[in-house]
Design a protein around this motif. Sequence first.
Motif, PDB file in Angstrom:
ATOM      1  N   GLY A  60      18.084  38.601  39.888  1.00  0.00           N
ATOM      2  CA  GLY A  60      19.212  39.283  40.142  1.00  0.00           C
ATOM      3  C   GLY A  60      20.221  38.234  40.822  1.00  0.00           C
ATOM      4  N   VAL A  61      21.168  39.698  41.507  1.00  0.00           N
ATOM      5  CA  VAL A  61      22.147  38.716  42.372  1.00  0.00           C
ATOM      6  C   VAL A  61      22.515  39.720  43.243  1.00  0.00           C
ATOM      7  N   VAL A  91      20.876  40.836  30.814  1.00  0.00           N
ATOM      8  CA  VAL A  91      21.931  39.014  31.231  1.00  0.00           C
ATOM      9  C   VAL A  91      22.917  39.388  31.672  1.00  0.00           C
ATOM     10  N   ASP A  92      23.290  37.875  32.777  1.00  0.00           N
ATOM     11  CA  ASP A  92      24.239  37.877  33.418  1.00  0.00           C
ATOM     12  C   ASP A  92      25.502  38.393  33.299  1.00  0.00           C
ATOM     13  N   ARG A 118      25.825  41.753  34.079  1.00  0.00           N
ATOM     14  CA  ARG A 118      26.080  42.011  36.185  1.00  0.00           C
ATOM     15  C   ARG A 118      26.773  43.012  36.621  1.00  0.00           C
TER      16      ARG A 118
END
Length: 205
Positions: free
Chosen positions: A8-9, A39-40, A43
């Motif tokens: 992830g981020v 999915v990005d 985020r």
Amino acid sequence: MEDNEAVGVGPWPDGPDHWPDDPRLDPELLAAGDARNVVDGYRYWRLEAIVADLDTRRHPFHVAIENWGRDFNIGSVVRTANAFAAAQVHIIGRRRWNRRGAMVTDRYQHLRHHEDIETFAAWAAAEGLPIVGVDNIEGSVPIEGRALPSACVLLFGEESQGLTAAAQDASEVVVHITQYGSTRSINAGAAAAIAMHQWIVQHAH
């Protein structure tokens, strides 16, 4: 992937003073990072915001699976239904099912429970949704090249026994996935994924 590789981020890179002014975003995720299986484009989004966005573009096909013996494939079916943005997943029979295989995607996917096939079939009829059974039984037809209704329910049986007689009777048609090897059948979760993708190939844009 290495065991220590980040998933992830991380926290929003510019810090709290520069968080985006977007009500869809979750302050806790912005502060701590987002390691969810999304999915990005989603985020840092709140769960409710993701569901609301998915609701604007879900496909008109539903997925149903019989659950008389607590089929462990249901989690996999739910995960695939989420990937293809199915309208709903219907659990017929036992209310409880093993959610491990869903990988938390059940939080984003609409689920409905039906006590038995008769209740489910009555619901589908009231909604005007034809039921397409999926099983390699005598009298079934190949799904390859078969035109699937744009709005319908794809109905799957339990791993051990396939579609029950009542489920077969409730289906307008029963289709099968053509096989070429020695095994009598393929895994129910895999079969569901193939059938859903067949609908996607025909109708998704």
